[in-house]
Design a protein around this motif. Structure first.
Motif, PDB file in Angstrom:
ATOM      1  N   LEU A   1      15.917 -79.676 -61.157  1.00 54.88           N
ATOM      2  CA  LEU A   1      17.124 -80.294 -60.587  1.00 54.88           C
ATOM      3  C   LEU A   1      17.017 -80.543 -59.081  1.00 54.88           C
ATOM      4  O   LEU A   1      17.930 -81.087 -58.483  1.00 54.88           O
ATOM      5  CB  LEU A   1      18.348 -79.422 -60.875  1.00 54.88           C
ATOM      6  N   ASN A   2      15.917 -80.092 -58.495  1.00 54.09           N
ATOM      7  CA  ASN A   2      15.705 -80.234 -57.062  1.00 54.09           C
ATOM      8  C   ASN A   2      16.854 -79.617 -56.250  1.00 54.09           C
ATOM      9  O   ASN A   2      17.381 -80.238 -55.315  1.00 54.09           O
ATOM     10  CB  ASN A   2      15.497 -81.703 -56.684  1.00 54.09           C
ATOM     11  N   ILE A   3      17.229 -78.411 -56.652  1.00 57.96           N
ATOM     12  CA  ILE A   3      18.262 -77.653 -55.938  1.00 57.96           C
ATOM     13  C   ILE A   3      17.788 -76.217 -55.807  1.00 57.96           C
ATOM     14  O   ILE A   3      16.750 -75.842 -56.343  1.00 57.96           O
ATOM     15  CB  ILE A   3      19.622 -77.667 -56.679  1.00 57.96           C
ATOM     16  N   THR A   4      18.540 -75.423 -55.107  1.00 57.20           N
ATOM     17  CA  THR A   4      18.335 -73.974 -55.074  1.00 57.20           C
ATOM     18  C   THR A   4      19.570 -73.343 -55.684  1.00 57.20           C
ATOM     19  O   THR A   4      20.668 -73.461 -55.127  1.00 57.20           O
ATOM     20  CB  THR A   4      18.130 -73.475 -53.629  1.00 57.20           C
ATOM     21  N   LEU A   5      19.396 -72.756 -56.863  1.00 51.07           N
ATOM     22  CA  LEU A   5      20.544 -72.143 -57.540  1.00 51.07           C
ATOM     23  C   LEU A   5      21.156 -71.043 -56.687  1.00 51.07           C
ATOM     24  O   LEU A   5      20.440 -70.345 -55.997  1.00 51.07           O
ATOM     25  CB  LEU A   5      20.106 -71.577 -58.896  1.00 51.07           C
ATOM     26  N   PRO A   6      22.486 -70.917 -56.675  1.00 43.72           N
ATOM     27  CA  PRO A   6      23.388 -71.554 -57.604  1.00 43.72           C
ATOM     28  C   PRO A   6      23.749 -72.997 -57.272  1.00 43.72           C
ATOM     29  O   PRO A   6      24.467 -73.634 -58.051  1.00 43.72           O
ATOM     30  CB  PRO A   6      24.631 -70.683 -57.546  1.00 43.72           C
ATOM     31  N   GLY A   7      23.246 -73.533 -56.163  1.00 43.12           N
ATOM     32  CA  GLY A   7      23.522 -74.933 -55.842  1.00 43.12           C
ATOM     33  C   GLY A   7      25.006 -75.222 -55.851  1.00 43.12           C
ATOM     34  O   GLY A   7      25.793 -74.452 -55.301  1.00 43.12           O
ATOM     35  N   PRO A   8      25.433 -76.271 -56.516  1.00 43.11           N
ATOM     36  CA  PRO A   8      26.855 -76.631 -56.520  1.00 43.11           C
ATOM     37  C   PRO A   8      27.679 -75.841 -57.552  1.00 43.11           C
ATOM     38  O   PRO A   8      28.875 -76.057 -57.670  1.00 43.11           O
ATOM     39  CB  PRO A   8      26.821 -78.114 -56.904  1.00 43.11           C
TER      40      PRO A   8
ATOM     41  N   ASP B   1      29.397 -72.472 -59.390  1.00 43.48           N
ATOM     42  CA  ASP B   1      29.950 -71.151 -59.105  1.00 43.48           C
ATOM     43  C   ASP B   1      29.306 -70.081 -59.972  1.00 43.48           C
ATOM     44  O   ASP B   1      29.181 -68.932 -59.570  1.00 43.48           O
ATOM     45  CB  ASP B   1      31.469 -71.126 -59.357  1.00 43.48           C
ATOM     46  N   HIS B   2      28.936 -70.459 -61.179  1.00 36.49           N
ATOM     47  CA  HIS B   2      28.384 -69.505 -62.131  1.00 36.49           C
ATOM     48  C   HIS B   2      27.372 -70.213 -63.020  1.00 36.49           C
ATOM     49  O   HIS B   2      27.591 -71.365 -63.408  1.00 36.49           O
ATOM     50  CB  HIS B   2      29.502 -68.910 -63.000  1.00 36.49           C
ATOM     51  N   VAL B   3      26.282 -69.515 -63.345  1.00 36.61           N
ATOM     52  CA  VAL B   3      25.243 -70.068 -64.207  1.00 36.61           C
ATOM     53  C   VAL B   3      24.955 -69.054 -65.311  1.00 36.61           C
ATOM     54  O   VAL B   3      24.790 -67.864 -65.047  1.00 36.61           O
ATOM     55  CB  VAL B   3      23.955 -70.373 -63.414  1.00 36.61           C
ATOM     56  N   MET B   4      24.905 -69.540 -66.557  1.00 34.48           N
ATOM     57  CA  MET B   4      24.583 -68.703 -67.712  1.00 34.48           C
ATOM     58  C   MET B   4      23.185 -69.069 -68.197  1.00 34.48           C
ATOM     59  O   MET B   4      22.906 -70.244 -68.440  1.00 34.48           O
ATOM     60  CB  MET B   4      25.579 -68.940 -68.846  1.00 34.48           C
ATOM     61  N   TYR B   5      22.317 -68.075 -68.328  1.00 32.11           N
ATOM     62  CA  TYR B   5      21.004 -68.281 -68.928  1.00 32.11           C
ATOM     63  C   TYR B   5      21.076 -67.791 -70.367  1.00 32.11           C
ATOM     64  O   TYR B   5      21.527 -66.673 -70.622  1.00 32.11           O
ATOM     65  CB  TYR B   5      19.935 -67.488 -68.195  1.00 32.11           C
ATOM     66  N   LEU B   6      20.645 -68.620 -71.293  1.00 32.62           N
ATOM     67  CA  LEU B   6      20.661 -68.281 -72.711  1.00 32.62           C
ATOM     68  C   LEU B   6      19.230 -68.134 -73.208  1.00 32.62           C
ATOM     69  O   LEU B   6      18.470 -69.093 -73.181  1.00 32.62           O
ATOM     70  CB  LEU B   6      21.382 -69.367 -73.517  1.00 32.62           C
ATOM     71  N   LEU B   7      18.886 -66.924 -73.638  1.00 36.00           N
ATOM     72  CA  LEU B   7      17.568 -66.663 -74.196  1.00 36.00           C
ATOM     73  C   LEU B   7      17.651 -66.780 -75.710  1.00 36.00           C
ATOM     74  O   LEU B   7      18.572 -66.229 -76.317  1.00 36.00           O
ATOM     75  CB  LEU B   7      17.087 -65.260 -73.808  1.00 36.00           C
TER      76      LEU B   7
ATOM     77  N   ARG C   1      14.174 -64.044 -65.817  1.00 36.83           N
ATOM     78  CA  ARG C   1      15.256 -64.663 -65.041  1.00 36.83           C
ATOM     79  C   ARG C   1      14.692 -65.434 -63.844  1.00 36.83           C
ATOM     80  O   ARG C   1      15.101 -66.547 -63.558  1.00 36.83           O
ATOM     81  CB  ARG C   1      16.257 -63.593 -64.577  1.00 36.83           C
ATOM     82  N   SER C   2      13.723 -64.851 -63.160  1.00 34.17           N
ATOM     83  CA  SER C   2      13.111 -65.526 -62.000  1.00 34.17           C
ATOM     84  C   SER C   2      12.388 -66.800 -62.410  1.00 34.17           C
ATOM     85  O   SER C   2      12.463 -67.811 -61.710  1.00 34.17           O
ATOM     86  CB  SER C   2      12.139 -64.579 -61.298  1.00 34.17           C
ATOM     87  N   ALA C   3      11.703 -66.759 -63.553  1.00 34.32           N
ATOM     88  CA  ALA C   3      10.991 -67.956 -64.034  1.00 34.32           C
ATOM     89  C   ALA C   3      11.972 -69.063 -64.402  1.00 34.32           C
ATOM     90  O   ALA C   3      11.728 -70.241 -64.098  1.00 34.32           O
ATOM     91  CB  ALA C   3      10.116 -67.592 -65.234  1.00 34.32           C
ATOM     92  N   ILE C   4      13.074 -68.701 -65.036  1.00 35.41           N
ATOM     93  CA  ILE C   4      14.093 -69.698 -65.376  1.00 35.41           C
ATOM     94  C   ILE C   4      14.663 -70.314 -64.104  1.00 35.41           C
ATOM     95  O   ILE C   4      14.798 -71.534 -63.988  1.00 35.41           O
ATOM     96  CB  ILE C   4      15.220 -69.069 -66.221  1.00 35.41           C
ATOM     97  N   THR C   5      14.994 -69.462 -63.143  1.00 33.13           N
ATOM     98  CA  THR C   5      15.568 -69.949 -61.886  1.00 33.13           C
ATOM     99  C   THR C   5      14.608 -70.917 -61.195  1.00 33.13           C
ATOM    100  O   THR C   5      15.014 -71.992 -60.745  1.00 33.13           O
ATOM    101  CB  THR C   5      15.910 -68.767 -60.957  1.00 33.13           C
TER     102      THR C   5
ATOM    103  N   ILE D   1      24.501 -60.031 -62.821  1.00 34.60           N
ATOM    104  CA  ILE D   1      24.255 -59.463 -61.506  1.00 34.60           C
ATOM    105  C   ILE D   1      25.603 -59.211 -60.850  1.00 34.60           C
ATOM    106  O   ILE D   1      26.389 -60.145 -60.663  1.00 34.60           O
ATOM    107  CB  ILE D   1      23.412 -60.427 -60.639  1.00 34.60           C
ATOM    108  N   GLY D   2      25.885 -57.957 -60.527  1.00 32.27           N
ATOM    109  CA  GLY D   2      27.160 -57.610 -59.894  1.00 32.27           C
ATOM    110  C   GLY D   2      27.363 -58.372 -58.603  1.00 32.27           C
ATOM    111  O   GLY D   2      26.496 -58.372 -57.736  1.00 32.27           O
ATOM    112  N   GLY D   3      28.489 -59.055 -58.496  1.00 32.51           N
ATOM    113  CA  GLY D   3      28.786 -59.840 -57.307  1.00 32.51           C
ATOM    114  C   GLY D   3      27.928 -61.089 -57.184  1.00 32.51           C
ATOM    115  O   GLY D   3      27.927 -61.740 -56.147  1.00 32.51           O
ATOM    116  N   GLY D   4      27.221 -61.438 -58.249  1.00 35.25           N
ATOM    117  CA  GLY D   4      26.306 -62.569 -58.209  1.00 35.25           C
ATOM    118  C   GLY D   4      26.845 -63.790 -58.924  1.00 35.25           C
ATOM    119  O   GLY D   4      28.022 -63.883 -59.253  1.00 35.25           O
TER     120      GLY D   4
END
Length: 88
Positions: A16-23, A25-31, A5-9, A45-48
């Motif tokens: 994208l030259n941002i810091t997630l979550p950036g703009p 609200d929610h991001v899904m990582y698909l392995l 997860r950290s490597a994907i982030t 991540i609870g509350g994440g």
């Protein structure tokens, strides 16, 4: 799996030259498949802002809603016997 997860982030932040979550609200990582401890479909991540899905589990709306519930701060519910997941 936290390492993955950290490597994907880090890669997305760089690409994208941002810091997630950036703009977002929610991001899904698909392995594509299972890499570590294969006994799960997805986790959040609870509350994440992030949820991680392995294989084709991302396509199951019930799994997506379950993980979004964790992102919104909800824990697992339990049945009348007090055990997790026995209410369905």
């Amino acid at each position: 799996i936290g390492t993955i997860r950290s490597a994907i982030t880090a890669a997305v932040n760089d690409k994208l030259n941002i810091t997630l979550p950036g703009p977002f609200d929610h991001v899904m990582y698909l392995l594509e498949g299972c890499y570590v401890d294969c006994g799960w479909a997805a986790y959040a991540i609870g509350g994440g802002w992030v949820s991680v899905y392995q294989g084709n589990h991302y396509a199951a709306v019930g799994v997506q809603v379950h993980e979004l519930g964790h992102n919104f701060g909800f824990a697992h519910s339990g049945g009348l016997d007090g055990q997790t997941y026995t209410d369905h």
